[in-house]
Design an enzyme around this catalytic site. Sequence first.
Site, mmCIF file in Angstrom:
data_model
loop_
_atom_site.group_PDB
_atom_site.id
_atom_site.type_symbol
_atom_site.label_atom_id
_atom_site.label_comp_id
_atom_site.label_asym_id
_atom_site.label_seq_id
_atom_site.Cartn_x
_atom_site.Cartn_y
_atom_site.Cartn_z
ATOM 1 N N ASN A 122 -4.948 4.191 -5.884
ATOM 2 C CA ASN A 122 -5.782 3.001 -6.575
ATOM 3 C C ASN A 122 -6.169 2.366 -5.006
ATOM 4 O O ASN A 122 -5.252 2.341 -3.936
ATOM 5 C CB ASN A 122 -5.624 2.345 -7.597
ATOM 6 C CG ASN A 122 -4.386 1.477 -6.896
ATOM 7 O OD1 ASN A 122 -5.582 0.044 -6.965
ATOM 8 N ND2 ASN A 122 -3.294 1.638 -7.136
ATOM 9 N N PHE A 126 -6.916 -6.005 -4.948
ATOM 10 C CA PHE A 126 -6.953 -7.086 -5.651
ATOM 11 C C PHE A 126 -8.562 -8.092 -6.278
ATOM 12 O O PHE A 126 -8.692 -9.063 -6.269
ATOM 13 C CB PHE A 126 -6.594 -8.160 -4.745
ATOM 14 C CG PHE A 126 -4.938 -7.897 -4.760
ATOM 15 C CD1 PHE A 126 -4.452 -7.815 -4.809
ATOM 16 C CD2 PHE A 126 -5.157 -8.215 -3.165
ATOM 17 C CE1 PHE A 126 -3.075 -7.410 -4.694
ATOM 18 C CE2 PHE A 126 -3.336 -8.346 -2.240
ATOM 19 C CZ PHE A 126 -2.999 -7.555 -3.097
ATOM 20 N N SER A 187 0.676 -4.517 -0.960
ATOM 21 C CA SER A 187 -0.689 -4.005 -1.643
ATOM 22 C C SER A 187 -0.895 -3.151 -0.441
ATOM 23 O O SER A 187 -1.062 -4.413 0.796
ATOM 24 C CB SER A 187 -1.928 -4.372 -2.166
ATOM 25 O OG SER A 187 -2.591 -4.128 -2.251
ATOM 26 N N ASN A 189 -3.394 -2.220 -0.441
ATOM 27 C CA ASN A 189 -5.221 -2.104 -0.235
ATOM 28 C C ASN A 189 -5.914 -3.123 0.672
ATOM 29 O O ASN A 189 -6.864 -3.211 0.370
ATOM 30 C CB ASN A 189 -5.681 -1.675 -1.434
ATOM 31 C CG ASN A 189 -5.520 -0.688 -2.217
ATOM 32 O OD1 ASN A 189 -5.310 0.609 -1.398
ATOM 33 N ND2 ASN A 189 -4.826 -0.578 -3.788
ATOM 34 N N THR A 190 -5.237 -4.875 0.973
ATOM 35 C CA THR A 190 -5.879 -5.472 1.616
ATOM 36 C C THR A 190 -4.992 -5.500 3.408
ATOM 37 O O THR A 190 -4.075 -5.234 3.085
ATOM 38 C CB THR A 190 -5.184 -6.534 1.150
ATOM 39 O OG1 THR A 190 -5.276 -6.536 -0.036
ATOM 40 C CG2 THR A 190 -5.704 -8.207 1.615
ATOM 41 N N LYS A 220 7.833 -8.347 -4.094
ATOM 42 C CA LYS A 220 7.948 -7.416 -4.670
ATOM 43 C C LYS A 220 7.197 -6.555 -2.726
ATOM 44 O O LYS A 220 6.259 -6.461 -2.198
ATOM 45 C CB LYS A 220 5.851 -7.428 -5.386
ATOM 46 C CG LYS A 220 5.880 -5.303 -5.379
ATOM 47 C CD LYS A 220 5.092 -5.373 -6.650
ATOM 48 C CE LYS A 220 4.745 -3.602 -7.588
ATOM 49 N NZ LYS A 220 3.926 -4.158 -8.522
ATOM 50 N N ASN A 249 5.855 -1.149 -5.082
ATOM 51 C CA ASN A 249 4.484 -1.170 -4.967
ATOM 52 C C ASN A 249 3.839 0.767 -4.703
ATOM 53 O O ASN A 249 4.777 1.808 -4.117
ATOM 54 C CB ASN A 249 3.990 -1.768 -4.751
ATOM 55 C CG ASN A 249 2.429 -2.559 -4.083
ATOM 56 O OD1 ASN A 249 1.756 -2.312 -5.300
ATOM 57 N ND2 ASN A 249 2.271 -3.634 -3.962
ATOM 58 N N THR A 319 1.321 3.740 -14.333
ATOM 59 C CA THR A 319 0.461 4.593 -14.803
ATOM 60 C C THR A 319 1.314 5.793 -15.776
ATOM 61 O O THR A 319 0.440 6.476 -16.510
ATOM 62 C CB THR A 319 0.612 5.561 -13.153
ATOM 63 O OG1 THR A 319 0.576 4.960 -12.168
ATOM 64 C CG2 THR A 319 0.023 7.239 -12.954
HETATM 65 C C1 LIG Z 1 -4.440 0.591 -10.434
HETATM 66 C C2 LIG Z 1 -3.334 -0.170 -10.170
HETATM 67 C C3 LIG Z 1 -3.209 -1.240 -9.705
HETATM 68 C C4 LIG Z 1 -2.284 -2.055 -9.705
HETATM 69 N N1 LIG Z 1 -2.436 -3.269 -8.634
HETATM 70 C C5 LIG Z 1 -1.298 -3.958 -8.949
HETATM 71 C C6 LIG Z 1 -1.573 -5.499 -8.063
HETATM 72 O O1 LIG Z 1 -2.355 -5.626 -8.052
HETATM 73 N N2 LIG Z 1 -0.433 -6.110 -7.517
HETATM 74 C C7 LIG Z 1 1.259 -5.329 -7.471
HETATM 75 O O2 LIG Z 1 1.789 -5.613 -6.548
HETATM 76 N N3 LIG Z 1 0.861 -4.384 -7.457
HETATM 77 C C8 LIG Z 1 -0.144 -3.407 -7.910
HETATM 78 N N4 LIG Z 1 -0.218 -1.985 -8.830
HETATM 79 C C9 LIG Z 1 1.813 -1.396 -8.435
HETATM 80 C C10 LIG Z 1 1.773 -1.268 -9.178
HETATM 81 O O3 LIG Z 1 2.194 -2.287 -10.212
HETATM 82 C C11 LIG Z 1 3.246 -0.371 -9.811
HETATM 83 O O4 LIG Z 1 4.284 -1.335 -8.435
HETATM 84 C C12 LIG Z 1 3.114 1.255 -8.931
HETATM 85 O O5 LIG Z 1 1.827 1.427 -9.228
HETATM 86 C C13 LIG Z 1 4.040 2.102 -9.301
HETATM 87 O O6 LIG Z 1 4.126 1.973 -10.528
HETATM 88 P P1 LIG Z 1 4.121 3.408 -11.323
HETATM 89 O O7 LIG Z 1 4.293 3.801 -10.811
HETATM 90 O O8 LIG Z 1 4.769 3.175 -12.495
HETATM 91 O O9 LIG Z 1 2.232 3.244 -11.658
HETATM 92 C C14 LIG Z 1 -1.400 -0.678 -8.903
HETATM 93 C C15 LIG Z 1 -0.691 0.128 -9.534
HETATM 94 C C16 LIG Z 1 -2.189 0.954 -9.796
HETATM 95 C C17 LIG Z 1 -2.291 2.535 -10.295
#
Ligand SMILES: Cc1cc2nc3c(=O)[nH]c(=O)nc-3n(C[C@H](O)[C@H](O)[C@H](O)COP(=O)(O)O)c2cc1C
Length: 356
Positions: A122, A126, A187, A189-190, A220, A249, A319
């Site tokens: 992804n 934000f 993140s 993505n920023t 985090k 993250n 996920t």
């Molecule tokens: C669609 C999506 C959006 C996410 N947005 C954020 C976010 O805004 N802030 C953040 O700290 N992590 C964000 N994450 C990261 C997740 O909180 C998590 O740390 C990461 O996906 C690993 O966990 P998972 O393997 O269970 O997905 C996002 C992940 C996904 C897939």
Amino acid sequence: MVMWMGKGNKHSLISRMFFTLEPETAHEMAIKGMNLARVSRVSSLMGLSYRIRSPSLQQTIHGIRFENPVGLACFDKNARFIDGAYALGFGFTEIGGVTPLAQPGNPKPRLFRFPKHSSLQNALGFANDGMEVITGRLEDNHPARLPIGINIAKNKVTPNEDAKSDYLKVIKHIHGYADYLTINVSSPNTLGIRELQNETFLKDVFKSARQITTLPLFLKISPDMTPEYAIEICDAAIKGGASGIVATNTSIDYSLLPNAKNFGGISGQALKFKSAKLFKAIAKELYGRTTLISVGGVDSGQEAYYRIRHGASLVELITAFIYNGPSTAKRINKDLLKLMKNDGYRNISEAVGSAL
Ligand SMILES: Cc1cc2nc3c(=O)[nH]c(=O)nc-3n(C[C@H](O)[C@H](O)[C@H](O)COP(=O)(O)O)c2cc1C
């Protein structure tokens, strides 16, 4: 983004239907659908089916009562899925990232499925409604039926020199409606935000945040750094007043996932090993000194239990929920109870750190 499938598939049917949709449209539909759960009788009925209620899963951490240790990690960007998270059996939900101003995020498409690998990539950046609107929704839901974490971020247009002010603005505005706060500097993505993962910034931002709120404050971190560096910056955050660490993250290590795009963050199964490895390394140093939350590829009771035994008081996931659907938290909690029983633990807190 949601793709809940039926039994007999590798993943789980509320909908092969969702699978046919563009990922973000599916995500939006799931949230709207689950808004049904905002009618509290519906959420109570669903809660009866999906919530595992057992004293063995309950813990009080920093004064917050968690009915179970499985949290939803930033699925709910805009505080529109609080009753949904409760109804689907999660022990807590982390909402966000929330920025001072609303922003659209990166151009679409920015969310990609890799079903063979139960992974996602992804680059949302934000995309959120901003602190004012989100605080209004939190107010409407207050008190929430489960603990609420708020993931705090900075706006894309804010340069790193002014980032601290963004984090503090959101904290000031929103802290009355949260149980804990997570400062997110990880993140991918920023542009430039990960540069804030340095000792000076972290000590300073946590010190200033501490002047504003007594709530538990978490940092985090990214999985894309050495354990030594991660421990250094976690230490700085703790010195500044952080109550705990959320690791990790998403990753920008594109070798983790065949056919990965060259932008955005990888999550899910492809991240599991890398995230667990860094988590274990920091837990060795930090367990007992601070509270640890493990996130990254948690997809089963076994994996949750592994992280817990290695020092996590709580786990989070997103996920696995997107792939496996509404019963994800229930299944994990049921399996945790079995695993604890096998090992003779009466409460999940007895398992925390038992492998260290
Ligand atoms: C669609 C999506 C959006 C996410 N947005 C954020 C976010 O805004 N802030 C953040 O700290 N992590 C964000 N994450 C990261 C997740 O909180 C998590 O740390 C990461 O996906 C690993 O966990 P998972 O393997 O269970 O997905 C996002 C992940 C996904 C897939």
